[in-house]
Design a protein around this motif. Structure first.
Motif, PDB file in Angstrom:
ATOM      1  N   TYR A   1      12.275   3.556  15.825  1.00 18.28           N
ATOM      2  CA  TYR A   1      11.852   2.516  14.880  1.00 18.28           C
ATOM      3  C   TYR A   1      10.423   2.754  14.405  1.00 18.28           C
ATOM      4  O   TYR A   1      10.105   2.554  13.229  1.00 18.28           O
ATOM      5  CB  TYR A   1      11.982   1.132  15.523  1.00 18.28           C
ATOM      6  CG  TYR A   1      11.766  -0.005  14.538  1.00 18.28           C
ATOM      7  CD1 TYR A   1      12.546  -0.108  13.380  1.00 18.28           C
ATOM      8  CD2 TYR A   1      10.801  -0.984  14.765  1.00 18.28           C
ATOM      9  CE1 TYR A   1      12.363  -1.143  12.481  1.00 18.28           C
ATOM     10  CE2 TYR A   1      10.612  -2.030  13.873  1.00 18.28           C
ATOM     11  CZ  TYR A   1      11.402  -2.104  12.728  1.00 18.28           C
ATOM     12  OH  TYR A   1      11.208  -3.126  11.831  1.00 18.28           O
TER      13      TYR A   1
ATOM     14  N   LEU B   1       9.048   3.207  10.620  1.00 13.89           N
ATOM     15  CA  LEU B   1       7.924   2.457  10.067  1.00 13.89           C
ATOM     16  C   LEU B   1       6.857   3.380   9.504  1.00 13.89           C
ATOM     17  O   LEU B   1       6.234   3.085   8.478  1.00 13.89           O
ATOM     18  CB  LEU B   1       7.326   1.545  11.146  1.00 13.89           C
ATOM     19  CG  LEU B   1       8.215   0.395  11.621  1.00 13.89           C
ATOM     20  CD1 LEU B   1       7.538  -0.352  12.770  1.00 13.89           C
ATOM     21  CD2 LEU B   1       8.551  -0.549  10.481  1.00 13.89           C
TER      22      LEU B   1
ATOM     23  N   ASN C   1       8.142   4.574   6.300  1.00 15.04           N
ATOM     24  CA  ASN C   1       8.050   3.510   5.312  1.00 15.04           C
ATOM     25  C   ASN C   1       6.718   3.584   4.581  1.00 15.04           C
ATOM     26  O   ASN C   1       6.642   3.419   3.355  1.00 15.04           O
ATOM     27  CB  ASN C   1       8.223   2.144   5.985  1.00 15.04           C
ATOM     28  CG  ASN C   1       8.219   1.007   5.000  1.00 15.04           C
ATOM     29  OD1 ASN C   1       9.000   0.994   4.046  1.00 15.04           O
ATOM     30  ND2 ASN C   1       7.346   0.037   5.216  1.00 15.04           N
TER      31      ASN C   1
ATOM     32  N   LEU D   1      10.524  -6.695  -0.436  1.00 15.28           N
ATOM     33  CA  LEU D   1       9.546  -6.653   0.650  1.00 15.28           C
ATOM     34  C   LEU D   1       8.185  -7.157   0.170  1.00 15.28           C
ATOM     35  O   LEU D   1       7.515  -7.949   0.860  1.00 15.28           O
ATOM     36  CB  LEU D   1       9.433  -5.226   1.192  1.00 15.28           C
ATOM     37  CG  LEU D   1       8.465  -5.008   2.353  1.00 15.28           C
ATOM     38  CD1 LEU D   1       8.865  -5.860   3.557  1.00 15.28           C
ATOM     39  CD2 LEU D   1       8.407  -3.528   2.744  1.00 15.28           C
TER      40      LEU D   1
ATOM     41  N   ARG E   1       6.025 -10.437   1.395  1.00 14.46           N
ATOM     42  CA  ARG E   1       4.627 -10.337   1.809  1.00 14.46           C
ATOM     43  C   ARG E   1       3.755 -11.308   1.013  1.00 14.46           C
ATOM     44  O   ARG E   1       2.886 -11.992   1.565  1.00 14.46           O
ATOM     45  CB  ARG E   1       4.135  -8.904   1.623  1.00 14.46           C
ATOM     46  CG  ARG E   1       4.739  -7.925   2.625  1.00 14.46           C
ATOM     47  CD  ARG E   1       4.498  -6.495   2.201  1.00 14.46           C
ATOM     48  NE  ARG E   1       4.848  -5.531   3.250  1.00 14.46           N
ATOM     49  CZ  ARG E   1       4.906  -4.220   3.068  1.00 14.46           C
ATOM     50  NH1 ARG E   1       4.669  -3.700   1.863  1.00 14.46           N
ATOM     51  NH2 ARG E   1       5.223  -3.419   4.074  1.00 14.46           N
TER      52      ARG E   1
ATOM     53  N   PRO F   1       6.968 -13.554   7.177  1.00 14.35           N
ATOM     54  CA  PRO F   1       7.190 -12.427   8.100  1.00 14.35           C
ATOM     55  C   PRO F   1       8.638 -12.283   8.547  1.00 14.35           C
ATOM     56  O   PRO F   1       9.082 -11.178   8.852  1.00 14.35           O
ATOM     57  CB  PRO F   1       6.274 -12.747   9.289  1.00 14.35           C
ATOM     58  CG  PRO F   1       6.081 -14.230   9.237  1.00 14.35           C
ATOM     59  CD  PRO F   1       6.110 -14.594   7.782  1.00 14.35           C
ATOM     60  N   VAL F   2       9.376 -13.384   8.584  1.00 15.99           N
ATOM     61  CA  VAL F   2      10.781 -13.311   8.992  1.00 15.99           C
ATOM     62  C   VAL F   2      11.573 -12.491   7.977  1.00 15.99           C
ATOM     63  O   VAL F   2      12.332 -11.570   8.337  1.00 15.99           O
ATOM     64  CB  VAL F   2      11.392 -14.716   9.126  1.00 15.99           C
ATOM     65  CG1 VAL F   2      12.896 -14.621   9.346  1.00 15.99           C
ATOM     66  CG2 VAL F   2      10.743 -15.463  10.280  1.00 15.99           C
TER      67      VAL F   2
ATOM     68  N   ALA G   1      10.377 -10.384   5.749  1.00 16.11           N
ATOM     69  CA  ALA G   1       9.873  -9.001   5.734  1.00 16.11           C
ATOM     70  C   ALA G   1      10.537  -8.177   6.831  1.00 16.11           C
ATOM     71  O   ALA G   1      10.949  -7.031   6.616  1.00 16.11           O
ATOM     72  CB  ALA G   1       8.353  -8.993   5.892  1.00 16.11           C
ATOM     73  N   GLN G   2      10.660  -8.782   8.024  1.00 12.67           N
ATOM     74  CA  GLN G   2      11.325  -8.075   9.132  1.00 12.67           C
ATOM     75  C   GLN G   2      12.794  -7.826   8.815  1.00 12.67           C
ATOM     76  O   GLN G   2      13.321  -6.738   9.097  1.00 12.67           O
ATOM     77  CB  GLN G   2      11.206  -8.884  10.416  1.00 12.67           C
ATOM     78  CG  GLN G   2      11.939  -8.253  11.598  1.00 12.67           C
ATOM     79  CD  GLN G   2      11.775  -9.061  12.866  1.00 12.67           C
ATOM     80  OE1 GLN G   2      10.708  -9.597  13.141  1.00 12.67           O
ATOM     81  NE2 GLN G   2      12.847  -9.161  13.646  1.00 12.67           N
ATOM     82  N   GLU G   3      13.468  -8.819   8.246  1.00 15.41           N
ATOM     83  CA  GLU G   3      14.871  -8.661   7.909  1.00 15.41           C
ATOM     84  C   GLU G   3      15.075  -7.504   6.929  1.00 15.41           C
ATOM     85  O   GLU G   3      16.009  -6.707   7.062  1.00 15.41           O
ATOM     86  CB  GLU G   3      15.418  -9.962   7.294  1.00 15.41           C
ATOM     87  CG  GLU G   3      15.545 -11.116   8.261  1.00 15.41           C
ATOM     88  CD  GLU G   3      16.625 -10.872   9.296  1.00 15.41           C
ATOM     89  OE1 GLU G   3      17.755 -10.506   8.910  1.00 15.41           O
ATOM     90  OE2 GLU G   3      16.335 -11.039  10.502  1.00 15.41           O
TER      91      GLU G   3
ATOM     92  N   LEU H   1      13.103  -4.833   6.384  1.00 15.84           N
ATOM     93  CA  LEU H   1      12.854  -3.539   7.019  1.00 15.84           C
ATOM     94  C   LEU H   1      13.989  -3.164   7.971  1.00 15.84           C
ATOM     95  O   LEU H   1      14.477  -2.031   7.969  1.00 15.84           O
ATOM     96  CB  LEU H   1      11.526  -3.560   7.774  1.00 15.84           C
ATOM     97  CG  LEU H   1      10.253  -3.471   6.935  1.00 15.84           C
ATOM     98  CD1 LEU H   1       9.019  -3.580   7.818  1.00 15.84           C
ATOM     99  CD2 LEU H   1      10.214  -2.162   6.140  1.00 15.84           C
ATOM    100  N   GLN H   2      14.428  -4.124   8.773  1.00 17.10           N
ATOM    101  CA  GLN H   2      15.444  -3.791   9.760  1.00 17.10           C
ATOM    102  C   GLN H   2      16.822  -3.597   9.133  1.00 17.10           C
ATOM    103  O   GLN H   2      17.661  -2.900   9.693  1.00 17.10           O
ATOM    104  CB  GLN H   2      15.475  -4.856  10.856  1.00 17.10           C
ATOM    105  CG  GLN H   2      14.207  -4.835  11.691  1.00 17.10           C
ATOM    106  CD  GLN H   2      14.294  -5.657  12.954  1.00 17.10           C
ATOM    107  OE1 GLN H   2      15.203  -6.459  13.140  1.00 17.10           O
ATOM    108  NE2 GLN H   2      13.330  -5.466  13.842  1.00 17.10           N
TER     109      GLN H   2
END
Length: 427
Positions: free
Chosen positions: A298, A302, A305, A360, A364, A369-370, A372-374, A376-377
């Motif tokens: 991961y 990143l 990314n 994304l 931002r 942040p939730v 943004a994480q979703e 990326l993941q």
């Protein structure tokens, strides 16, 4: 080469039905997300990772080394091995030489041999971290930073010699990694050692061809226990900035203290237009040199990314970085390890390419942040292995490189040809 490429195609044919099913399913999923599969495949095919000449043999620790047999005994054999890797994965189209481990006796012969294997010459690497049998002065207390001007001159001249070999082979860059440092408090004047290093690097930089780049590598510790002269990316960046526009920082994934935010380092360097190269490996404590992606896939994603964002930014002044694997293979077959590493790199790169960047940035901007994480993941958890395999097939390489390597018994053939006790030069 130890096999005919038709053998790859025959083995591919046996696995194609399952692959086609997986790839078609993935293509449909990506298409619904607005991702153009053909464009992704082209980018993956163009993304080439250089193999260092010292990575074809088993590495080791100060306690021992356990060769597996069939290791390359010459530069020609190292090039042949990288050519075999490239034939299997179509992603290892360059070799990076370390001088004086791999000085070419006949430059034209070596160039022809590399071309016949579909390879270019990536950055050349100097070696002032160990003494050579014929050198006059020792690097025990440093090389480019040494208190003795004669030692510094010897180290500078070695780098100039490396540049000359690189010019003859068609390389366009020099990588300098220094082991210089001290093991005891008070042993070395920090400021004077850094200034001497800058002065020595400036002499090397000023002697390079005008179309060459200089990559300055860093490392926080080892082999010295108290300090290293170029210990972090900031010091490397400062040196590169002092030298000029053709000098850059080189990031090695393993050359950081635990929990360093490497993706932030990458982003900052690219923002400054100073990320010149990247050495891939994986580590737990620091420079363990494990298979890429074996520990922290991961984090690798990143990092990519940030790399992709910088590479695809039309306003970026950062040149396309030089990509290379820099790992030590203590337990695995080195060639199998390299095949795994290249695929892990390609996979992280492809995953970064499918990140929904507009969404994304919106997340931002909205301080979410939730979400943004979703975003990326979602990209990281998308299984793009069929895409990487399709890129290989379209390039005439193997659907499953490690499997083909084993089925064709490449290592057994190398042992029959080179013996069970052959030992490659290098780490």
């Amino acid at each position: 080469m130890l096999f005919d490429k038709n053998q790859i195609h025959t083995l591919n044919d046996q696995a194609l039905p399952d692959h086609r099913e997986s790839f078609e399913y993935l293509s449909q999923r990506l298409s619904r997300r607005g991702v153009k599969t053909n464009e992704l495949i082209k980018k993956i095919q163009e993304f080439q990772v250089a193999i260092p000449s010292w990575a074809l043999g088993t590495g080791g620790t100060r306690f021992g080394r356990f060769p597996g047999g069939g290791e390359p005994r010459s530069l020609e054999e190292k090039i042949s091995d990288v050519g075999t890797l490239h034939a299997l994965n179509a992603g290892s189209g360059a070799i990076s030489l370390h001088i004086p481990w791999d000085i070419p006796d006949n430059v034209e012969k070596i160039r022809h041999h590399a071309a016949a294997n579909g390879l270019l010459f990536d950055a050349v690497n100097s070696n002032t971290f160990q003494d050579q049998p014929d050198q006059e002065f020792s690097y025990k207390f440093g090389s480019l930073c040494h208190t003795d001007a004669r030692v510094r001159k010897q180290a500078v001249n070695h780098n100039l010699e490396v540049i000359q070999y690189g010019k003859m082979l068609g390389s366009k860059s020099l990588t300098v990694w220094l082991a210089d440092g001290s093991s005891f408090p008070g042993q070395m004047n920090f400021r004077k050692a850094l200034q001497r290093t800058l002065d020595s690097l400036r002499e090397i930089y000023d002697s390079m061809p005008s179309d060459w780049k200089l990559f300055v590598e860093y490392k926080p510790y080892e082999p010295y226990f108290y300090h290293t002269v170029i210990q972090d990316w900031g010091t490397s960046h400062w040196l590169a900035s002092q030298l000029g526009e053709r000098a850059y920082t080189l990031v090695d994934l393993g050359h950081h203290l635990p929990n360093t935010n490497i993706e932030q380092v990458v982003a900052t360097l690219m923002m400054q237009g100073k990320l010149g190269g990247f050495h891939f490996n994986d580590s737990k404590f620091g420079d363990d040199d494990l298979t890429v992606g074996a520990m922290k896939p991961y984090q690798l994603f990143l990092i990519f990314n940030e790399l992709v964002e910088g590479m695809e930014d039309p306003n970026s002044s950062n040149p396309s970085p030089a990509w290379m694997i820099d790992a030590s293979h203590n337990l695995k077959d080195p060639m199998e390890d390299l095949l795994q590493s290249v695929e892990a790199i390609q996979l992280a790169y492809a995953q970064a390419l499918i990140v929904d960047r507009l969404a994304l940035e919106n997340a931002r901007d909205n301080n979410d942040p939730v979400l943004a994480q979703e975003i990326l993941q979602e990209a990281f958890r998308t299984d793009l292995r069929p895409l990487i395999a399709e890129a290989r097939v379209q390039s005439g390489a193997a659907l499953h490189p490690v499997s083909v390597f084993r089925k064709l018994e490449v290592r057994k053939k190398l042992i029959r040809e080179r013996g069970s006790k052959s030992l490659a030069t290098g780490l």
